[in-house]
Design a protein around this motif. Sequence first.
Motif, PDB file in Angstrom:
ATOM      1  N   GLU A 205       0.836  -1.211   0.000  1.00 26.02           N
ATOM      2  CA  GLU A 205       0.000   0.000   0.000  1.00 26.02           C
ATOM      3  C   GLU A 205       0.871   1.261   0.000  1.00 26.02           C
ATOM      4  O   GLU A 205       0.551   2.255  -0.657  1.00 26.02           O
ATOM      5  N   VAL A 206       1.982   1.215   0.732  1.00 27.18           N
ATOM      6  CA  VAL A 206       2.862   2.393   0.770  1.00 27.18           C
ATOM      7  C   VAL A 206       3.484   2.621  -0.613  1.00 27.18           C
ATOM      8  O   VAL A 206       3.576   3.764  -1.089  1.00 27.18           O
ATOM      9  N   TYR A 207       3.899   1.532  -1.279  1.00 27.00           N
ATOM     10  CA  TYR A 207       4.425   1.691  -2.649  1.00 27.00           C
ATOM     11  C   TYR A 207       3.345   2.223  -3.590  1.00 27.00           C
ATOM     12  O   TYR A 207       3.612   3.101  -4.429  1.00 27.00           O
ATOM     13  N   HIS A 208       2.112   1.718  -3.473  1.00 25.19           N
ATOM     14  CA  HIS A 208       1.026   2.202  -4.345  1.00 25.19           C
ATOM     15  C   HIS A 208       0.772   3.679  -4.102  1.00 25.19           C
ATOM     16  O   HIS A 208       0.558   4.446  -5.051  1.00 25.19           O
ATOM     17  N   THR A 209       0.787   4.092  -2.838  1.00 29.70           N
ATOM     18  CA  THR A 209       0.568   5.502  -2.525  1.00 29.70           C
ATOM     19  C   THR A 209       1.715   6.347  -3.076  1.00 29.70           C
ATOM     20  O   THR A 209       1.500   7.447  -3.603  1.00 29.70           O
ATOM     21  N   PHE A 210       2.944   5.798  -2.989  1.00 31.97           N
ATOM     22  CA  PHE A 210       4.099   6.504  -3.578  1.00 31.97           C
ATOM     23  C   PHE A 210       3.861   6.742  -5.076  1.00 31.97           C
ATOM     24  O   PHE A 210       4.180   7.810  -5.609  1.00 31.97           O
ATOM     25  N   ASP A 211       3.291   5.755  -5.764  1.00 33.20           N
ATOM     26  CA  ASP A 211       3.030   5.913  -7.203  1.00 33.20           C
ATOM     27  C   ASP A 211       2.101   7.099  -7.465  1.00 33.20           C
ATOM     28  O   ASP A 211       2.143   7.693  -8.547  1.00 33.20           O
ATOM     29  N   VAL A 212       1.294   7.474  -6.474  1.00 36.89           N
ATOM     30  CA  VAL A 212       0.358   8.585  -6.629  1.00 36.89           C
ATOM     31  C   VAL A 212       0.971   9.896  -6.136  1.00 36.89           C
ATOM     32  O   VAL A 212       0.970  10.899  -6.860  1.00 36.89           O
ATOM     33  N   VAL A 213       1.522   9.879  -4.909  1.00 38.46           N
ATOM     34  CA  VAL A 213       1.971  11.160  -4.302  1.00 38.46           C
ATOM     35  C   VAL A 213       3.430  11.474  -4.604  1.00 38.46           C
ATOM     36  O   VAL A 213       3.866  12.614  -4.490  1.00 38.46           O
ATOM     37  N   GLY A 214       4.243  10.471  -4.994  1.00 38.71           N
ATOM     38  CA  GLY A 214       5.666  10.707  -5.277  1.00 38.71           C
ATOM     39  C   GLY A 214       6.468  10.935  -4.010  1.00 38.71           C
ATOM     40  O   GLY A 214       5.991  10.711  -2.896  1.00 38.71           O
ATOM     41  N   ALA A 215       7.709  11.380  -4.192  1.00 37.68           N
ATOM     42  CA  ALA A 215       8.628  11.585  -3.064  1.00 37.68           C
ATOM     43  C   ALA A 215       8.670  13.052  -2.671  1.00 37.68           C
ATOM     44  O   ALA A 215       8.506  13.937  -3.524  1.00 37.68           O
ATOM     45  N   GLY A 216       8.910  13.325  -1.384  1.00 43.93           N
ATOM     46  CA  GLY A 216       9.127  14.690  -0.922  1.00 43.93           C
ATOM     47  C   GLY A 216      10.460  15.199  -1.468  1.00 43.93           C
ATOM     48  O   GLY A 216      11.415  14.425  -1.608  1.00 43.93           O
ATOM     49  N   ALA A 217      10.520  16.500  -1.751  1.00 42.85           N
ATOM     50  CA  ALA A 217      11.695  17.085  -2.422  1.00 42.85           C
ATOM     51  C   ALA A 217      12.996  16.826  -1.661  1.00 42.85           C
ATOM     52  O   ALA A 217      14.036  16.571  -2.264  1.00 42.85           O
ATOM     53  N   GLN A 218      12.942  16.888  -0.329  1.00 45.76           N
ATOM     54  CA  GLN A 218      14.161  16.759   0.471  1.00 45.76           C
ATOM     55  C   GLN A 218      14.359  15.345   1.027  1.00 45.76           C
ATOM     56  O   GLN A 218      15.312  15.118   1.773  1.00 45.76           O
TER      57      GLN A 218
END
Length: 338
Positions: free
Chosen positions: A244-257
């Motif tokens: 689920e965390v990987y799927h959410t990453f696919d939507v929200v992406g990574a924080g800039a820092q």
Amino acid sequence: MSAIAPTLVRHKASDAATTSAIAVNSTAHTASASDTLHASNAAPLTVSVDCPAKTNLVLHVGSTHEEWGGRHELDTIYCAVGVYDTVTATAKQPGTGFSLAIEGAYLGDLASSSADMRRNHAVLALFAMAEAAGREPDVALTITKRIPVGAGLGGGSADAAATLLAVNRLWDLHWPVERLRAIAATLGADMPFCVTGGMARGTGFGEQITDIAPDSEQGLRLAKEGFAGQVLVGAYQSQLSTPEVYHTFDVVGAGAQDANHLQASAISLHPRSGQAIEAALAAGARHAFVSGSGPSVVAFVPDDTAADQVITAWRDEALVDRIIRAVAPAKPSVGVSH
Ligand SMILES: C[C@@](CO)(OP(=O)(O)O)[C@H](O)COP(=O)(O)OP(=O)(O)OC[C@H]1O[C@@H](n2ccc(N)nc2=O)[C@H](O)[C@@H]1O
Ligand SMILES: Nc1ncnc2c1ncn2[C@@H]1O[C@H](COP(=O)(O)OP(=O)(O)O)[C@@H](O)[C@H]1O
């Protein structure tokens, strides 16, 4: 499920940050009826492995690959954290199959009656070793869990790695680390790293391991940057699901820092982790971040004063549910009893 009473005198888990090999401790115990099973050869009766948790000092997430079952390409720096599960493997009579007993105060979803012990990562590792060795899995496994479950700390991977190490010794296979890592890679992305712990770079889907020796240029640089020594783990009762965390990453992406590209995703699902990171940094932690897929937070602290300040900040505002003090990097250790 049958509970097997541990026959091994418990030894203290090693926090040694500098040991580069897996330590082997031998302990004697008084003879019992079942000892006669192995009296005729040198194979140990019981092997007990302490295997540390892991975190990711860097976790860069790339695109997904069909040939990896849809998993993401990673470039990560793993670091083993000295919170240890203990897996004890005891030889059983031929043809009696395996058994699994799990003990510990914080078992998360492993305590649920619907938890299928045949899907437990330690049992999968036992089966994989049995298949590779052409043997029956006649082994009693006991897991003493201290690593929080579903926490981004690789507890299941640690138990699987501990089982590989234990069975390798129990069956006198003496397979090299590379062979154990190849078996581990068929079971999970984190597991090949957990076989040796310490620090390592992980590529591919996380299974390609390049060890980082403590006295190498990179090892020394990481230590100088504060990624070694005292660590506080802020743990939660709630779990996050890695897919689920990987799927959410696919939507929200990574924080800039963010060095951990899954951090923004984990915090969006579990906001208290973000608050704990901010509080730890304000209280004197040198680094504080979500561990892997979360929700646990790992804080590297330079000294006891900073450690106490972080603990106070976390406790005063109830930003975590449990605090574990540890040392990193850590290594697995193997204890043998005849
Ligand atoms: C995120 C990390 C960081 O070290 O661990 P945790 O923090 O959860 O322990 C790992 O990538 C997790 O490792 P692990 O939990 O062993 O993964 P696997 O069992 O191989 O895969 C579980 C699921 O996670 C996702 N997954 C895992 C690895 C990867 N490189 N890309 C993915 O997308 C997939 O949805 C996969 O089905
Ligand atoms: N031996 C094990 N220890 C912990 N979790 C396990 C184990 N075997 C299977 N699992 C399952 O794997 C899932 C992930 O657990 P864990 O490895 O602790 O977390 P993470 O993948 O976040 O590091 C949990 O839902 C748990 O039920």
